[in-house]
Scaffold this active site. Sequence first.
Site, mmCIF file in Angstrom:
data_model
loop_
_atom_site.group_PDB
_atom_site.id
_atom_site.type_symbol
_atom_site.label_atom_id
_atom_site.label_comp_id
_atom_site.label_asym_id
_atom_site.label_seq_id
_atom_site.Cartn_x
_atom_site.Cartn_y
_atom_site.Cartn_z
ATOM 1 C CB CYS A 25 -13.227 56.627 -22.259
ATOM 2 S SG CYS A 25 -14.965 57.083 -22.046
ATOM 3 C CG HIS A 57 -13.232 60.523 -24.297
ATOM 4 N ND1 HIS A 57 -13.239 59.171 -24.561
ATOM 5 C CD2 HIS A 57 -11.919 60.879 -24.256
ATOM 6 C CE1 HIS A 57 -11.996 58.730 -24.693
ATOM 7 N NE2 HIS A 57 -11.172 59.753 -24.508
ATOM 8 C CG HIS A 117 -7.486 59.129 -23.870
ATOM 9 N ND1 HIS A 117 -8.366 59.793 -24.695
ATOM 10 C CD2 HIS A 117 -6.272 59.227 -24.490
ATOM 11 C CE1 HIS A 117 -7.734 60.283 -25.738
ATOM 12 N NE2 HIS A 117 -6.465 59.956 -25.643
#
Length: 342
Positions: A254, A302, A314
């Site tokens: 990420c 994240h 993402h």
Amino acid sequence: MALRGCARSALAVVVSALLAVGIAAVPAQASPAKPSPSPTTLKDAKDQVIDLEAEAAAIDEDIHEAELELEEGKRRLRALLADIATQQEKVNELGDQARAIALLQFQGRGIDTTVQLFTESDPDSFLDRLTTTSNVDATLNATLQDHQTEQANLSELKRIAEAEVAALAAEEKRLEALHDKLTKRIAEAKALVARMTEEERRRLAARDGARVSFNISEAGDASDALKEVIAYAVSRVPKGQYVSGASGPNSFDCSGLVLAAYRQIGVKLPHSSRGMFKYGRSVAKKDLKPGDLVFWYSPISHVGLYIGNGKIVHARNPRNDLVIQSLDSYPAPYTGARRLIG
């Protein structure tokens, strides 16, 4: 799935340098790993997968932080090694001076000064030397004191370096344990998905949120630089893969996707979602603009990129890889957003 391995061997180079200056590497004691929750304590297969993937994301972020700490520790250690080398030269030079003065003192002993004066072919020169040698004892004492002081400073630098080596060894041991734990959690999640029925997979996919398409025109009046950032990130979907520790060109995690996208315009970011949350300024969810960084979970584990029109891109996880979806369809707990430019 491949995991990062470069941090595991980096410490060996530093330890070799330490051994060269007489500093011993201190082995770290491994901490016992906490047992993972038994699958029987979780509600059902899809909940288990979601929980395991969230735990894996948190572990992955812990790995990033451990790697950053390792790099900082190695930087400190390199500086200490340079200081030790400089200090060692100073100690050696003072030692040489003390030995030379002691030799001069020894060579002048045993001969009466009056005899030396009357047998010297150049009395004036002898008197000059006599004046110098009369200060030998004081000079030797001062030099020995300086040597003792600098030797103590050298010993202290080595002590600090030994402590740094111990800390680095412990951090590397922790990093290895985190890698093993992450691999296990990912394998558990994959195994659960493999055992699911088709209906369970459909329900899991519904919880993931639908994937959507994106056109750069949806970035609106974003600057050319931010459009370049967004264009790079969305261009890696759907072929890009999620790989822990990767930041391109074809594999990402990420934070790796976000830093690679911003790298296109010369903006340097840490390979860590928690680290990224310290950059830029806070932005309310209702005020998001294309190019903003969006974060989830507490503690943060994240990060994604807001691209406009309510959408994000993402690197989601090893099961979903890289995804474009609506912000509201991503079920993870939202934490906040940061704006780097504008």
